[in-house]
Design a protein around this motif. Structure first.
Motif, PDB file in Angstrom:
ATOM      1  N   SER A  46       0.813  -1.231   0.000  1.00 44.58           N
ATOM      2  CA  SER A  46       0.000   0.000   0.000  1.00 44.58           C
ATOM      3  C   SER A  46       0.842   1.274   0.000  1.00 44.58           C
ATOM      4  O   SER A  46       0.452   2.278  -0.594  1.00 44.58           O
ATOM      5  CB  SER A  46      -0.896  -0.013   1.235  1.00 44.58           C
ATOM      6  OG  SER A  46      -0.080  -0.165   2.393  1.00 44.58           O
ATOM      7  N   THR A  47       2.025   1.248   0.642  1.00 43.73           N
ATOM      8  CA  THR A  47       2.793   2.488   0.818  1.00 43.73           C
ATOM      9  C   THR A  47       3.121   3.211  -0.494  1.00 43.73           C
ATOM     10  O   THR A  47       2.986   4.435  -0.573  1.00 43.73           O
ATOM     11  CB  THR A  47       4.088   2.198   1.602  1.00 43.73           C
ATOM     12  OG1 THR A  47       3.738   1.548   2.825  1.00 43.73           O
ATOM     13  CG2 THR A  47       4.856   3.469   1.899  1.00 43.73           C
ATOM     14  N   ALA A 151      10.259  -6.906  -0.331  1.00 44.26           N
ATOM     15  CA  ALA A 151       9.812  -7.667  -1.486  1.00 44.26           C
ATOM     16  C   ALA A 151       9.023  -8.836  -0.921  1.00 44.26           C
ATOM     17  O   ALA A 151       8.188  -8.598  -0.048  1.00 44.26           O
ATOM     18  CB  ALA A 151      10.999  -8.087  -2.348  1.00 44.26           C
TER      19      ALA A 151
HETATM   20  C1  6PG Z   1       4.072  -6.816  -1.318  1.00 48.31           C
HETATM   21  C2  6PG Z   1       5.280  -5.947  -1.183  1.00 48.31           C
HETATM   22  C3  6PG Z   1       5.805  -6.027   0.236  1.00 48.31           C
HETATM   23  C4  6PG Z   1       5.456  -4.674   0.829  1.00 48.31           C
HETATM   24  C5  6PG Z   1       5.463  -4.722   2.350  1.00 48.31           C
HETATM   25  C6  6PG Z   1       4.960  -3.418   2.944  1.00 48.31           C
HETATM   26  O1  6PG Z   1       3.886  -7.445  -2.347  1.00 48.31           O
HETATM   27  O2  6PG Z   1       3.279  -6.795  -0.379  1.00 48.31           O
HETATM   28  O3  6PG Z   1       6.157  -5.992  -2.148  1.00 48.31           O
HETATM   29  O4  6PG Z   1       7.144  -6.271   0.384  1.00 48.31           O
HETATM   30  O5  6PG Z   1       6.374  -3.708   0.373  1.00 48.31           O
HETATM   31  O6  6PG Z   1       4.608  -5.778   2.732  1.00 48.31           O
HETATM   32  O7  6PG Z   1       3.616  -3.316   2.578  1.00 48.31           O
HETATM   33  P1  6PG Z   1       2.755  -2.002   2.925  1.00 48.31           P
HETATM   34  O8  6PG Z   1       3.351  -0.889   2.135  1.00 48.31           O
HETATM   35  O9  6PG Z   1       1.364  -2.343   2.485  1.00 48.31           O
HETATM   36  O10 6PG Z   1       2.873  -1.783   4.416  1.00 48.31           O
END
Ligand code: 6PG
Length: 241
Positions: A46-47, A151
């Protein structure tokens, strides 16, 4: 963690998206002055969504020569490209549907295939793009989970042990699902890596990752160095700044 990182803290998620968009556009422009193409690896989750929306807007959208970009993904969920959990779908809706990247320059992970097949297909895609050259992405965008994963490199998962392959299928017990992910060697070979981290729920983990003991099997984000960390104040709230 040995200090091989640059940290930038901004006020809030909106500032984070703006600061990241500015930095990414400058990085792309500088590289395209000396190279024909720019290979950009997108993160899921989401970020980065607010960042992708910023890049699709004025002024950033007009400042990038999108025809010279090649788009890749750091990881993907094992779902079809039109599935709500697809990182590809998210990036298309927030960015790629709005900027003129040639379709043949969009190198998605085929999450609809069986995990092993999807990983092999993506490895072939990378080999085709980089040819004989040692694969080296120009910029990799990453996020960090509250468990320290990045990732789809989850704590104590099999893919953390991969030292040769560039792509791996990885079963994550915490999500009880398979994922396809670039490996640590692939990520660390990049010219530049940038983490985007936002929110108080990440503060404890970010402090452990950047300032705590080096325990990358527990906190896989520590494997990825050097890197730029772009974070908001809530996520940085436990750092000794
Ligand atoms: C995925 C991402 C994962 C993500 C982190 C943070 O496929 O979910 O690549 O590595 O960057 O889980 O997720 P948020 O930004 O939603 O907190």
């Amino acid at each position: 963690m040995p200090k091989k990182y640059r940290l930038e803290v901004v006020e809030d998620p909106d500032e984070l998206a703006l600061a990241a968009a500015q930095w990414i556009v400058q990085t792309i422009q500088a590289h395209l002055q000396v190279a024909e193409h720019f290979s950009l690896v997108l993160s899921g989750g989401s970020t980065p969504q607010a960042l992708y929306r910023q890049l699709a807007r004025f002024p950033y959208a007009a400042e990038v020569d999108w025809a010279r970009l090649h788009i890749f993904w750091g990881d993907e969920r094992c779902v079809p490209p039109d599935h709500p959990q697809s990182n590809y779908r998210m990036a298309c809706q927030a960015l790629l549907d709005h900027v003129p990247v040639p379709p043949e320059h969009i190198h998605r992970i085929r999450g609809e295939l069986l995990p092993e097949e999807a990983a092999q297909a993506y490895a072939q895609e990378l080999a085709q793009f980089f040819g004989e050259r040692q694969p080296q992405f120009d910029l990799v965008l990453l996020g960090m989970g509250a468990d320290g994963h990045t990732a789809s490199l989850f704590p104590h998962s099999a893919a953390l042990k991969e030292t040769h392959k560039w792509v791996a299928e990885n079963y994550t017990s915490s999500q009880t699902s398979w994922r396809i992910t670039l490996t640590i060697p692939a990520l660390n070979a990049a010219r530049q890596v940038a983490f985007l981290v936002s929110g108080a729920d990440k503060a404890n983990t970010l402090q452990r990752v950047l300032e705590g003991p080096y325990q990358p099997d527990e906190l896989p984000a520590q494997f990825i160095q050097p890197a730029v960390w772009l974070v908001d104040a809530a996520a940085a709230s436990r750092l000794s700044l």
